[in-house]
Design an enzyme around this catalytic site. Structure first.
Site, short mmCIF file in Angstrom:
data_model
loop_
_atom_site.label_atom_id
_atom_site.label_comp_id
_atom_site.label_asym_id
_atom_site.label_seq_id
_atom_site.Cartn_x
_atom_site.Cartn_y
_atom_site.Cartn_z
N TYR A 31 37.21 -23.97 -53.28
CA TYR A 31 37.07 -24.17 -54.73
C TYR A 31 36.10 -23.14 -55.33
O TYR A 31 36.37 -22.53 -56.37
CB TYR A 31 36.55 -25.59 -54.94
CG TYR A 31 36.41 -26.07 -56.35
CD1 TYR A 31 37.52 -26.33 -57.14
CD2 TYR A 31 35.14 -26.32 -56.88
CE1 TYR A 31 37.37 -26.83 -58.44
CE2 TYR A 31 34.99 -26.81 -58.17
CZ TYR A 31 36.11 -27.06 -58.95
OH TYR A 31 35.96 -27.55 -60.22
N LYS A 80 37.11 -20.40 -58.09
CA LYS A 80 36.45 -20.43 -59.40
C LYS A 80 35.70 -19.13 -59.67
O LYS A 80 35.66 -18.66 -60.81
CB LYS A 80 35.50 -21.63 -59.47
CG LYS A 80 36.20 -22.99 -59.51
CD LYS A 80 37.14 -23.12 -60.70
CE LYS A 80 37.47 -24.55 -61.07
NZ LYS A 80 38.51 -24.61 -62.14
N1 LIG Z 1 34.48 -32.50 -64.53
C1 LIG Z 1 33.58 -31.60 -64.13
O1 LIG Z 1 32.36 -31.86 -64.04
C2 LIG Z 1 34.03 -30.23 -63.75
C3 LIG Z 1 33.08 -29.36 -63.24
C4 LIG Z 1 33.45 -28.05 -62.96
C5 LIG Z 1 34.75 -27.67 -63.17
N2 LIG Z 1 35.68 -28.57 -63.63
C6 LIG Z 1 37.04 -28.08 -63.82
O2 LIG Z 1 37.50 -28.53 -65.07
C7 LIG Z 1 38.92 -28.64 -65.04
C8 LIG Z 1 39.34 -30.01 -65.54
O3 LIG Z 1 38.90 -31.00 -64.60
P1 LIG Z 1 38.62 -32.54 -64.98
O4 LIG Z 1 37.24 -32.83 -64.52
O5 LIG Z 1 39.00 -32.81 -66.37
O6 LIG Z 1 39.60 -33.25 -63.92
P2 LIG Z 1 40.95 -34.09 -64.15
O7 LIG Z 1 41.45 -34.37 -62.78
O8 LIG Z 1 40.68 -35.23 -65.06
O9 LIG Z 1 41.89 -33.08 -64.92
C9 LIG Z 1 42.67 -32.09 -64.30
C10 LIG Z 1 44.06 -32.15 -64.87
O10 LIG Z 1 44.84 -31.08 -64.30
C11 LIG Z 1 46.13 -31.57 -64.03
N3 LIG Z 1 46.79 -30.77 -63.00
C12 LIG Z 1 46.50 -30.73 -61.67
N4 LIG Z 1 47.33 -29.89 -61.03
C13 LIG Z 1 48.17 -29.38 -61.96
C14 LIG Z 1 49.23 -28.45 -61.91
N5 LIG Z 1 49.62 -27.89 -60.75
N6 LIG Z 1 49.87 -28.14 -63.06
C15 LIG Z 1 49.50 -28.70 -64.24
N7 LIG Z 1 48.50 -29.61 -64.34
C16 LIG Z 1 47.83 -29.94 -63.22
C17 LIG Z 1 45.89 -33.00 -63.56
O11 LIG Z 1 47.08 -33.80 -63.64
C18 LIG Z 1 44.77 -33.45 -64.49
O12 LIG Z 1 45.27 -34.09 -65.66
C19 LIG Z 1 39.33 -28.34 -63.60
O13 LIG Z 1 39.72 -26.98 -63.49
C20 LIG Z 1 38.06 -28.58 -62.82
O14 LIG Z 1 38.04 -27.86 -61.60
C21 LIG Z 1 35.34 -29.83 -63.92
#
Ligand SMILES: NC(=O)c1ccc[n+]([C@@H]2O[C@H](COP(=O)([O-])OP(=O)(O)OC[C@H]3O[C@@H](n4cnc5c(N)ncnc54)[C@H](O)[C@@H]3O)[C@@H](O)[C@H]2O)c1
Length: 299
Positions: free
Chosen positions: A165, A169
């Site tokens: 990851y 990233k």
């Molecule tokens: N929440 C945090 O604190 C955090 C921290 C750092 C990075 N992120 C990043 O933020 C982004 C959103 O994450 P989140 O926390 O909202 O998680 P989440 O799991 O709620 O949202 C991710 C969404 O991506 C969709 N998804 C997954 N694979 C897919 C694909 N192949 N095609 C289309 N859609 C797909 C999922 O169905 C989901 O709705 C991600 O890239 C995650 O790595 C989140």
């Protein structure tokens, strides 16, 4: 404070069926954007798929008087990426904003990591951003306007169990910086968001701290970076719980051995404190900035 609106703008938000992406889609739509709500559905480790997630957010947007269409393609293939962009063009005629947000986790300590876990994570975070952004970039370049937001993570600082990851990233930061350089003459800005927020992906990890880290604190930064009002490009920003901060790679002055000097490992050891010193750094906006700084030493 002047209003930030997206009247006449078309935005793609990947992974917008839940979590952070949903909040971006809702906010941009409420501000007048026509939105493609992409989501494959599926679990937090990227298994399965379900149209309901994207459709529900489209229904929410429409119920609030906004405009949106769903797209259920996976971002993990070139065909999926192309079709997400095609959905925007077919429904709304163009693409102005791409928020690359979709993703999932396959955390394993380094020695336990399987190549399947590596491929899946590189595919969904890094390669997917290429697949969606390249066809969108072509349209933006023609129109002389575009905004990209790529989603990185504080995992890039190093986090136990996240080699796959963190590497994916970190790759997005290089992608965004280079799109910023290549898009500069065409009105295309590209930035990176590094969110920390309570979603299904993080709520266990963050424990009770998650309660002050609502996704609604990340949304304003992403909306700003996606907007006409945005004045920055080539940036990366941490957004968490109401604190917003620049994250950057700096180039410190370091130690210069002198023009034509011969240098051995012992010289590096003797000067390691100067090499390590972090004062007086620059933040290169391109490769050229480092080359220019270097060339200055030889004049
Ligand atoms: N929440 C945090 O604190 C955090 C921290 C750092 C990075 N992120 C990043 O933020 C982004 C959103 O994450 P989140 O926390 O909202 O998680 P989440 O799991 O709620 O949202 C991710 C969404 O991506 C969709 N998804 C997954 N694979 C897919 C694909 N192949 N095609 C289309 N859609 C797909 C999922 O169905 C989901 O709705 C991600 O890239 C995650 O790595 C989140």
């Amino acid at each position: 404070m002047s209003d930030i609106n997206f009247d006449g703008r078309v935005a793609i938000v990947t992974g917008a069926g839940g979590g952070l992406g949903r909040t971006y889609a809702l906010d941009l739509a409420a501000r007048g954007a026509q939105v493609v709500v992409n989501d494959l559905g599926g679990s937090v480790d990227g298994k399965g798929g379900d149209h309901a997630a994207a459709q529900k957010v489209v229904d929410e947007i429409k119920a609030a008087g906004g405009e949106a269409v769903p797209n259920y393609d996976s971002v993990m293939t070139p065909e999926g990426g192309a079709n997400i962009v095609k959905t925007a063009v077919d429904a709304f005629g163009k693409v102005d904003v791409v928020i690359n947000n979709a993703g999932f986790l396959r955390d394993k300590s380094f020695l336990k990591l399987t190549w399947d876990d590596l491929d899946a994570i590189i595919d969904v975070h890094l390669k997917a951003a290429f697949y969606v952004s390249q066809p969108a970039f072509a349209i933006m370049k023609e129109n002389g306007y575009g905004r990209f937001v790529f989603t990185a993570s504080n995992a890039t600082f190093g986090n136990f169990g996240q080699t796959n990851y963190a590497a994916a990233k970190n790759g997005l930061i290089g992608l965004s910086n280079t799109i910023a350089v290549e898009g500069a003459r065409s009105g295309i800005l590209s930035n990176v968001i590094m969110p920390v927020a309570k979603t299904r992906m993080t709520e266990e990890l963050l424990g009770s701290f998650a309660d002050v880290l609502g996704p609604e604190y990340v949304t304003p930064m992403v909306a700003y970076l996606s907007s006409e009002a945005c004045t920055t490009t080539h940036g990366a920003y941490s957004a968490a719980g109401g604190r917003y901060a620049r994250v950057f790679t700096g180039l410190a002055p370091g130690w210069f051995a002198g023009k034509g000097a011969s240098v051995a490992a012992e010289d590096i050891a003797a000067h390691i404190e100067e090499i390590e010193a972090q004062e007086g750094y620059i933040v290169p906006g391109s490769t050229t900035d480092e080359i220019m700084a270097l060339a200055g030493l030889f004049n």
